[in-house]
Design an enzyme around this catalytic site. Structure first.
Site, PDB file in Angstrom:
ATOM      1  N   GLY A  75      19.087 -11.619  -8.686  1.00  0.00           N
ATOM      2  CA  GLY A  75      18.670 -12.315  -7.478  1.00  0.00           C
ATOM      3  C   GLY A  75      17.168 -12.479  -7.460  1.00  0.00           C
ATOM      4  O   GLY A  75      16.436 -11.663  -8.041  1.00  0.00           O
ATOM      5  N   GLN A 110       8.740 -14.176  -4.595  1.00  0.00           N
ATOM      6  CA  GLN A 110       8.481 -13.324  -5.759  1.00  0.00           C
ATOM      7  C   GLN A 110       7.788 -14.081  -6.882  1.00  0.00           C
ATOM      8  O   GLN A 110       7.224 -13.461  -7.794  1.00  0.00           O
ATOM      9  CB  GLN A 110       9.792 -12.715  -6.291  1.00  0.00           C
ATOM     10  CG  GLN A 110      10.400 -11.690  -5.347  1.00  0.00           C
ATOM     11  CD  GLN A 110      11.684 -11.115  -5.915  1.00  0.00           C
ATOM     12  OE1 GLN A 110      12.752 -11.659  -5.730  1.00  0.00           O
ATOM     13  NE2 GLN A 110      11.580 -10.012  -6.640  1.00  0.00           N
ATOM     14  N   CYS A 121      14.477  -4.028  -8.220  1.00  0.00           N
ATOM     15  CA  CYS A 121      13.827  -5.273  -7.821  1.00  0.00           C
ATOM     16  C   CYS A 121      12.930  -5.737  -8.957  1.00  0.00           C
ATOM     17  O   CYS A 121      12.215  -4.926  -9.551  1.00  0.00           O
ATOM     18  CB  CYS A 121      12.993  -5.030  -6.564  1.00  0.00           C
ATOM     19  SG  CYS A 121      12.171  -6.510  -5.942  1.00  0.00           S
ATOM     20  N   LEU A 122      12.969  -7.033  -9.269  1.00  0.00           N
ATOM     21  CA  LEU A 122      12.134  -7.561 -10.349  1.00  0.00           C
ATOM     22  C   LEU A 122      10.650  -7.386 -10.047  1.00  0.00           C
ATOM     23  O   LEU A 122       9.830  -7.380 -10.966  1.00  0.00           O
ATOM     24  CB  LEU A 122      12.447  -9.047 -10.590  1.00  0.00           C
ATOM     25  CG  LEU A 122      13.847  -9.344 -11.161  1.00  0.00           C
ATOM     26  CD1 LEU A 122      14.065 -10.847 -11.266  1.00  0.00           C
ATOM     27  CD2 LEU A 122      14.029  -8.678 -12.523  1.00  0.00           C
ATOM     28  N   HIS A 182      19.033  -7.803   0.546  1.00  0.00           N
ATOM     29  CA  HIS A 182      17.822  -7.493  -0.225  1.00  0.00           C
ATOM     30  C   HIS A 182      16.926  -8.738  -0.335  1.00  0.00           C
ATOM     31  O   HIS A 182      15.718  -8.673  -0.106  1.00  0.00           O
ATOM     32  CB  HIS A 182      18.240  -6.992  -1.614  1.00  0.00           C
ATOM     33  CG  HIS A 182      17.117  -6.708  -2.567  1.00  0.00           C
ATOM     34  ND1 HIS A 182      16.868  -5.450  -3.079  1.00  0.00           N
ATOM     35  CD2 HIS A 182      16.187  -7.531  -3.123  1.00  0.00           C
ATOM     36  CE1 HIS A 182      15.819  -5.527  -3.902  1.00  0.00           C
ATOM     37  NE2 HIS A 182      15.383  -6.772  -3.948  1.00  0.00           N
ATOM     38  N   GLU A 183      17.545  -9.886  -0.655  1.00  0.00           N
ATOM     39  CA  GLU A 183      16.754 -11.110  -0.850  1.00  0.00           C
ATOM     40  C   GLU A 183      16.233 -11.662   0.479  1.00  0.00           C
ATOM     41  O   GLU A 183      15.101 -12.158   0.549  1.00  0.00           O
ATOM     42  CB  GLU A 183      17.572 -12.170  -1.584  1.00  0.00           C
ATOM     43  CG  GLU A 183      18.066 -11.764  -2.977  1.00  0.00           C
ATOM     44  CD  GLU A 183      16.969 -11.289  -3.910  1.00  0.00           C
ATOM     45  OE1 GLU A 183      15.798 -11.677  -3.724  1.00  0.00           O
ATOM     46  OE2 GLU A 183      17.274 -10.500  -4.821  1.00  0.00           O
ATOM     47  N   HIS A 230      13.172  -9.989   1.431  1.00  0.00           N
ATOM     48  CA  HIS A 230      11.982 -10.538   0.753  1.00  0.00           C
ATOM     49  C   HIS A 230      11.370 -11.674   1.567  1.00  0.00           C
ATOM     50  O   HIS A 230      10.146 -11.808   1.638  1.00  0.00           O
ATOM     51  CB  HIS A 230      12.350 -11.101  -0.624  1.00  0.00           C
ATOM     52  CG  HIS A 230      12.317 -10.099  -1.736  1.00  0.00           C
ATOM     53  ND1 HIS A 230      11.187  -9.386  -2.058  1.00  0.00           N
ATOM     54  CD2 HIS A 230      13.268  -9.706  -2.610  1.00  0.00           C
ATOM     55  CE1 HIS A 230      11.452  -8.584  -3.093  1.00  0.00           C
ATOM     56  NE2 HIS A 230      12.714  -8.757  -3.441  1.00  0.00           N
TER      57      HIS A 230
HETATM   58 ZN   LIG Z   1      13.787  -7.752  -4.917  1.00  0.00          ZN
END
Ligand SMILES: [Zn+2]
Length: 170
Positions: free
Chosen positions: A46, A51, A94-95, A136-137, A140
């Site tokens: 995701g 990000q 998380c990336l 989660h997204e 963000h």
């Molecule tokens: Zn994330």
């Protein structure tokens, strides 16, 4: 398509609240293409536009397992309209916070409304990994990271580690 750089903690841009998409134009479609390319390359399941430094309310996702065909999903202006009382705990990563994981408790089911690529209003009722990923997204898009759901002690330790690493990298 273009591979974009993923912002890493403690980059302040990750804390920006993203703006709603007003019109799904060529720029937004290009953004989504870049997001998928960047997400698959990482690899991740995701990604929120913020990000890669574009604070628009766009999320890409693909929860297909390695052996399964790709299953790209895009959520534009996603909004949680219902959450269950029942909760579930998943180990999240998380990336933007590489190689860091933590157990996060969230509602087990959510209803999310969003726009698809054609600008049509849709809603989805999600549970399991999809419910966790959506939350989660969407976090963000509001400048919230999964570490914000951990204890202060754990969060501070992670932030300290990444702040040191960023300083070392100059
Ligand atoms: Zn994330």
């Amino acid at each position: 398509m273009a591979l974009r750089e993923i912002l890493i903690l403690p980059d302040k841009r990750l804390r920006k609240v993203s703006e709603p998409v007003k019109k799904i134009d060529a720029g937004v479609r290009k953004l989504i293409e870049d997001m998928f390319e960047t997400m698959y390359e990482a690899p991740g399941i995701g990604l929120a536009a913020v990000q890669i430094g574009t604070s628009k309310r766009v999320v890409t996702m693909d929860l297909a397992k390695k052996e399964e065909p790709k299953s790209p999903q895009v959520f534009i202006n996603p909004e949680i309209v219902w959450t269950s009382d029942e909760t579930a705990i998943y180990e999240e990563g998380c990336l933007s916070i590489p190689e860091t994981y933590g157990d996060v408790e969230r509602p087990a089911q959510v209803k999310v409304k969003y726009l698809d690529l054609e600008g049509a209003q849709r809603d989805i009722e999600a549970n399991g990994l999809l419910a966790t990923c959506l939350q989660h997204e969407i976090d963000h898009l509001n400048g919230i990271l999964f570490i914000d759901h951990l204890s202060k002690l754990k969060r501070d330790r992670i932030i300290k580690k990444f702040t040191k690493a960023a300083k070392r990298a100059g």
